[in-house]
Design an enzyme around this catalytic site. Structure first.
Site, PDB file in Angstrom:
ATOM      1  N   CYS A 210      -5.401  -3.736   9.750  1.00 16.68           N
ATOM      2  CA  CYS A 210      -4.664  -2.878  10.707  1.00 16.68           C
ATOM      3  C   CYS A 210      -5.487  -2.091  11.721  1.00 16.68           C
ATOM      4  O   CYS A 210      -4.993  -1.813  12.885  1.00 16.68           O
ATOM      5  CB  CYS A 210      -3.751  -1.895   9.903  1.00 16.68           C
ATOM      6  SG  CYS A 210      -4.749  -1.311   8.528  1.00 16.68           S
TER       7      CYS A 210
ATOM      8  N   HIS B 263      -2.078   4.940  12.595  1.00 17.50           N
ATOM      9  CA  HIS B 263      -3.312   5.099  12.512  1.00 17.50           C
ATOM     10  C   HIS B 263      -3.804   5.615  13.888  1.00 17.50           C
ATOM     11  O   HIS B 263      -3.289   5.139  14.865  1.00 17.50           O
ATOM     12  CB  HIS B 263      -4.289   3.599  12.212  1.00 17.50           C
ATOM     13  CG  HIS B 263      -3.783   3.250  10.674  1.00 17.50           C
ATOM     14  ND1 HIS B 263      -3.277   3.767   9.916  1.00 17.50           N
ATOM     15  CD2 HIS B 263      -4.404   2.012  10.280  1.00 17.50           C
ATOM     16  CE1 HIS B 263      -3.418   3.104   8.858  1.00 17.50           C
ATOM     17  NE2 HIS B 263      -4.116   1.996   9.133  1.00 17.50           N
TER      18      HIS B 263
ATOM     19  N   ARG C  86      -9.521 -14.073   6.624  1.00 23.65           N
ATOM     20  CA  ARG C  86      -9.811 -13.608   7.668  1.00 23.65           C
ATOM     21  C   ARG C  86     -11.104 -14.056   8.543  1.00 23.65           C
ATOM     22  O   ARG C  86     -11.342 -14.478   9.426  1.00 23.65           O
ATOM     23  CB  ARG C  86      -9.845 -12.108   7.984  1.00 23.65           C
ATOM     24  CG  ARG C  86      -8.383 -11.611   7.810  1.00 23.65           C
ATOM     25  CD  ARG C  86      -8.627 -10.126   7.867  1.00 23.65           C
ATOM     26  NE  ARG C  86      -7.353  -9.378   7.398  1.00 23.65           N
ATOM     27  CZ  ARG C  86      -7.171  -8.253   7.102  1.00 23.65           C
ATOM     28  NH1 ARG C  86      -8.391  -7.440   6.856  1.00 23.65           N
ATOM     29  NH2 ARG C  86      -6.130  -7.829   6.468  1.00 23.65           N
TER      30      ARG C  86
HETATM   31  N1  LIG Z   1      -0.115  -1.425   5.063  1.00 24.58           N
HETATM   32  C1  LIG Z   1      -0.651  -1.862   6.289  1.00 24.58           C
HETATM   33  O1  LIG Z   1      -1.005  -0.961   7.090  1.00 24.58           O
HETATM   34  C2  LIG Z   1      -1.375  -3.187   6.010  1.00 24.58           C
HETATM   35  C3  LIG Z   1      -2.083  -3.837   7.311  1.00 24.58           C
HETATM   36  C4  LIG Z   1      -2.520  -4.667   7.243  1.00 24.58           C
HETATM   37  C5  LIG Z   1      -2.634  -5.617   6.220  1.00 24.58           C
HETATM   38  N2  LIG Z   1      -1.873  -5.171   4.723  1.00 24.58           N
HETATM   39  C6  LIG Z   1      -1.899  -6.250   3.992  1.00 24.58           C
HETATM   40  O2  LIG Z   1      -0.481  -6.557   3.578  1.00 24.58           O
HETATM   41  C7  LIG Z   1      -0.246  -6.837   2.311  1.00 24.58           C
HETATM   42  C8  LIG Z   1       0.845  -5.901   1.613  1.00 24.58           C
HETATM   43  O3  LIG Z   1       0.376  -4.565   1.885  1.00 24.58           O
HETATM   44  P1  LIG Z   1       1.796  -3.291   1.733  1.00 24.58           P
HETATM   45  O4  LIG Z   1       1.255  -2.317   2.176  1.00 24.58           O
HETATM   46  O5  LIG Z   1       3.088  -4.136   1.819  1.00 24.58           O
HETATM   47  O6  LIG Z   1       1.759  -3.446   0.036  1.00 24.58           O
HETATM   48  P2  LIG Z   1       2.778  -2.896  -0.974  1.00 24.58           P
HETATM   49  O7  LIG Z   1       3.927  -1.940  -0.197  1.00 24.58           O
HETATM   50  O8  LIG Z   1       2.242  -2.326  -1.986  1.00 24.58           O
HETATM   51  O9  LIG Z   1       3.812  -4.108  -1.288  1.00 24.58           O
HETATM   52  C9  LIG Z   1       3.071  -5.174  -1.690  1.00 24.58           C
HETATM   53  C10 LIG Z   1       4.239  -6.443  -1.965  1.00 24.58           C
HETATM   54  O10 LIG Z   1       3.623  -7.481  -2.487  1.00 24.58           O
HETATM   55  C11 LIG Z   1       4.147  -7.977  -3.695  1.00 24.58           C
HETATM   56  N3  LIG Z   1       3.299  -8.356  -4.658  1.00 24.58           N
HETATM   57  C12 LIG Z   1       2.420  -7.873  -5.229  1.00 24.58           C
HETATM   58  N4  LIG Z   1       1.738  -8.737  -6.419  1.00 24.58           N
HETATM   59  C13 LIG Z   1       2.583  -9.931  -6.268  1.00 24.58           C
HETATM   60  C14 LIG Z   1       2.476 -11.050  -7.067  1.00 24.58           C
HETATM   61  N5  LIG Z   1       1.379 -11.159  -8.023  1.00 24.58           N
HETATM   62  N6  LIG Z   1       3.368 -11.905  -6.786  1.00 24.58           N
HETATM   63  C15 LIG Z   1       4.101 -11.715  -5.666  1.00 24.58           C
HETATM   64  N7  LIG Z   1       4.473 -10.702  -5.007  1.00 24.58           N
HETATM   65  C16 LIG Z   1       3.380  -9.703  -5.031  1.00 24.58           C
HETATM   66  C17 LIG Z   1       5.038  -6.760  -4.125  1.00 24.58           C
HETATM   67  O11 LIG Z   1       6.188  -7.195  -4.829  1.00 24.58           O
HETATM   68  P3  LIG Z   1       6.990  -6.104  -6.075  1.00 24.58           P
HETATM   69  O12 LIG Z   1       7.665  -5.253  -5.261  1.00 24.58           O
HETATM   70  O13 LIG Z   1       7.487  -7.365  -6.420  1.00 24.58           O
HETATM   71  O14 LIG Z   1       5.657  -5.611  -6.636  1.00 24.58           O
HETATM   72  C18 LIG Z   1       5.421  -6.111  -2.675  1.00 24.58           C
HETATM   73  O15 LIG Z   1       6.512  -6.908  -2.151  1.00 24.58           O
HETATM   74  C19 LIG Z   1      -1.587  -6.434   1.475  1.00 24.58           C
HETATM   75  O16 LIG Z   1      -2.381  -7.417   1.653  1.00 24.58           O
HETATM   76  C20 LIG Z   1      -2.193  -5.626   2.533  1.00 24.58           C
HETATM   77  O17 LIG Z   1      -3.552  -5.584   2.550  1.00 24.58           O
HETATM   78  C21 LIG Z   1      -1.393  -4.176   4.883  1.00 24.58           C
END
Ligand SMILES: NC(=O)c1ccc[n+]([C@@H]2O[C@H](COP(=O)([O-])OP(=O)(O)OC[C@H]3O[C@@H](n4cnc5c(N)ncnc54)[C@H](OP(=O)(O)O)[C@@H]3O)[C@@H](O)[C@H]2O)c1
Length: 340
Positions: A130, A243, A99
């Protein structure tokens, strides 16, 4: 001819929303590949009326794919985004890794769509945090009219912002409160989140602020205007999705609350719900599944010369992450790739 699209992190909260939104907005997809870690190999995910099997990102060849939407956290992004980008696929990344990189555009399509054009330096475009995304959608049209000098924002951030483990923690901890012997200790969060609020998101910095608060400052400057001064207090609340933010804005020029309301009503991506009566405002549970950023409680701040207060609510998995990423893909498609 449409796009060949990869969704990395397809089993996560954000990845699943990306699949939903690509289908809902009828993004012109010719082929879609869901990727995650080896743990999820074969896990089925829905994309419109199709059910797709998740593949392992390790060893995946991105050659020939147009766009990869990444939502896999910074560590995995560090490993796989450069590979995808080198193989000619444009990465739209949700982690914080790129970013602040001057060679990577940080884009909120309602605010700075033209920044997308700078994608080619690294073949990567970053999606903001977010809490920043929803706020800048509201700030930009007001800034264009009356020039923002300073913003004071307090956030009320839902647990889905910390991934799926955090959603489970709030659910299990809440249930556990009522069953003796089944109390759930905090793991994702440093303190109990059920029936509580925690004024701490991401790591502490030397000046006493947190990284989440710093992100709001740095990202607002990069997306809207480096001259805007901003101070934030970011708070985690026991809400699953959505949020909320209480935003105080000081302008250079006077801006009347009625004019501000009219400007926001016309602004892209915003829905104004602002009646001065019981329930005449939006709360997080009402924004879930929506594309809009909702603005309520617009009112003059009479303690400063040119001040305004407002309340801003949005679905953090949508505008805060997946929707914004898909909008970036649409913008890239319309401005640069021109398929579909
Ligand atoms: N949630 C929000 O509001 C939000 C907002 C902005 C940005 N983000 C960003 O978006 C990203 C994901 O967030 P999330 O909330 O979706 O998290 P999450 O629900 O915990 O999901 C994580 C995802 O990443 C995959 N993953 C984790 N480690 C991995 C690896 N080593 N290789 C390949 N895939 C991997 C997981 O796959 P498995 O199921 O196989 O573990 C899962 O599909 C983060 O970077 C977070 O900071 C989130």
């Amino acid at each position: 001819m449409g796009y060949k699209v990869v969704v990395a992190g397809a089993t996560g909260n954000v990845g699943r929303e990306m699949l939903n939104i690509l289908a809902e907005r009828q993004f012109p997809v010719d082929e879609l590949v869901p990727l995650a870690s080896r743990r999820s190999l074969g896990t089925e995910v829905s994309f419109g009326d199709q059910t797709l099997k998740t593949r392992d990102i390790e060893g995946f060849d991105f050659t020939g794919y147009d766009i990869a939407l990444f939502a896999i956290g910074s560590d995995a992004t560090k490993k796989y985004a450069p590979i995808a980008a080198k193989q000619g696929c444009v990465v739209i990344d949700n982690s914080s890794l790129y970013r602040y990189d001057p060679d990577v555009p940080l884009v909120v399509p309602e605010v700075n769509p033209e920044a997308v054009d700078g994608y080619a330096k690294k073949n990567i475009i970053a999606n903001p945090n977010c809490s920043t995304a929803q706020m800048v959608v509201a700030l930009k049209p007001l800034h264009d009219r009356a020039k923002i000098k300073r913003v004071v924002v307090s956030t009320y951030q839902s647990v889905s912002g910390s991934g799926k483990a955090a959603i489970d923690e709030l659910w299990d901890q809440t249930k556990g409160m009522y069953v003796p012997g089944q109390e759930v200790e905090p793991k994702v969060y440093p303190k109990q989140i059920a029936f509580n609020v925690i004024p701490h998101i991401d790591v502490f910095l030397d000046d006493g602020s947190t990284k989440e608060e710093w992100k709001m400052v740095a990202e607002t400057k990069k997306i809207v205007d480096p001259k805007i001064k901003l101070t934030a207090t970011c708070v985690r609340v026991p809400v699953f999705v959505g949020h909320a933010e209480a935003i105080n804005i000081e302008f250079e020029d006077f801006l009347d609350e009625d004019e501000a309301r009219d400007i926001l009503r016309e602004a892209p991506g915003i829905m104004v719900v602002d009646k001065r009566e019981d329930g005449g405002y939006i709360t997080p549970v009402e924004c879930v599944g929506d594309f809009a950023t909702f603005i309520s409680r617009i009112r003059q701040d009479s303690t400063i010369e040119n001040g305004l207060n407002l309340w801003c609510v949005s679905d953090n998995l949508r505008k805060g992450a997946a929707l914004n990423a898909v909008q970036i893909a649409e913008t890239l498609g319309n401005r640069v790739l021109k398929k579909g």
